[in-house]
Design an enzyme around this catalytic site. Sequence first.
Site, PDB file in Angstrom:
ATOM      1  N   SER A 235       3.867 -18.754  13.346  1.00  0.00           N
ATOM      2  CA  SER A 235       4.403 -18.421  14.581  1.00  0.00           C
ATOM      3  C   SER A 235       3.225 -17.924  15.440  1.00  0.00           C
ATOM      4  CB  SER A 235       5.580 -17.469  14.595  1.00  0.00           C
ATOM      5  OG  SER A 235       6.651 -18.106  13.984  1.00  0.00           O
TER       6      SER A 235
ATOM      7  N   SER B  34       7.230 -23.497  13.426  1.00  0.00           N
ATOM      8  CA  SER B  34       6.484 -22.403  13.986  1.00  0.00           C
ATOM      9  C   SER B  34       7.266 -21.959  15.152  1.00  0.00           C
ATOM     10  CB  SER B  34       5.022 -22.957  14.318  1.00  0.00           C
ATOM     11  OG  SER B  34       4.222 -22.186  15.015  1.00  0.00           O
TER      12      SER B  34
ATOM     13  N   ASP C  12       6.863 -20.585  18.697  1.00  0.00           N
ATOM     14  CA  ASP C  12       5.785 -20.331  19.732  1.00  0.00           C
ATOM     15  C   ASP C  12       6.416 -19.785  20.836  1.00  0.00           C
ATOM     16  OD1 ASP C  12       3.916 -21.046  17.475  1.00  0.00           O
ATOM     17  OD2 ASP C  12       4.457 -23.185  18.053  1.00  0.00           O
TER      18      ASP C  12
END
Length: 349
Positions: free
Chosen positions: A233, A271, A273
């Site tokens: 992340s 992830s 983000d």
Amino acid sequence: MSAKPLSPSRSAGLVCGSLRAGPSNSISDVDGITVGHCTLDKGSLRTGFTAILPHQGNLFRDKPVAAVEVINGFGKSAGLVQVDELGTLETPILLTNTFGVGTGVNVLIRRAVSENPEIGRSTGTVNPVVLECNDGYLSDIQAMALSEEDAETALAAASPDFEQGSVGAGTGMSAFGFKGGIGTASRIFELDGRVFSLGALVLANFGRPGDLILPDGRRAHPKGERQGEERGSVIVVLATDVSLESRQLKRIARRAGAGLARLGAFYGNGSGDIALAFSTGRRLPHFGECDFIACDILKEGRIDVLFQAAAETTQEAVLNAMIAAPAMRGWRRSKRPSLADWLEENGRC
């Protein structure tokens, strides 16, 4: 003429973009912003808190305009729904590990109530903002070791001068198979003959080994690291002193994704983000008698320089986080090499 501001990446000969860096090449080049860390690096723990204070006044009463862009939503951050809806910040921003979010929320609520006893009584409640990444590869995240005192320590330590690399929330983070962490960068530019700043602070914990692309075109692949799924992340916090609407800040936050993509990121399924942007140049009062608020905002046709600055500072801040972070051994014999060592072995620019 003063020397150009150096950073870990610039010291290694890696330059991102063409805009001029600010005096400190840091998010604190935006006047009033301070950053503090609390680091736990002992036994099986590689974790901590990082605090960002958008200004030094009462944030609940004097709210910076803000926006959030969820690039990929595999995350457990707190406070983003209201930021997206109302377009303001009401507390400092805390960064931490995934299981430290609740602790951070409690500290920010207690802090706000202490400064504003009306909260939850004669006025509304408060929206604490805590952003997270998973540091469980290098640190025993199940220990849930972070305390409210740790978060308070990070807030109390906030200063315009702060460390990068394996500190605070970045202590146990990894990026592209290397050691990750906290990084920052800034750019300055002119609008209407006045100098303005935009700065970024990142919590870098993303990217597959072998995907990292350096500004000179080389790919940096740590030895012995196999390429698996993208499960990391990244948190990007962007700040500027340009007066903007929340809608414009959301457009700027979206450009953080361009900086991540320049590094080789593709926002994998696992992830989280997140980009959060705020302006110190425009604040909204919590209390007031007037029905309307007068303000100046940037003309839309002049916003490109902020888009460029957002991409450049995000890219450079990630590299600064990685180069500033030495190699680390974590719990259960885990380890991450340093990008700085890779650059030494493979030749700096």
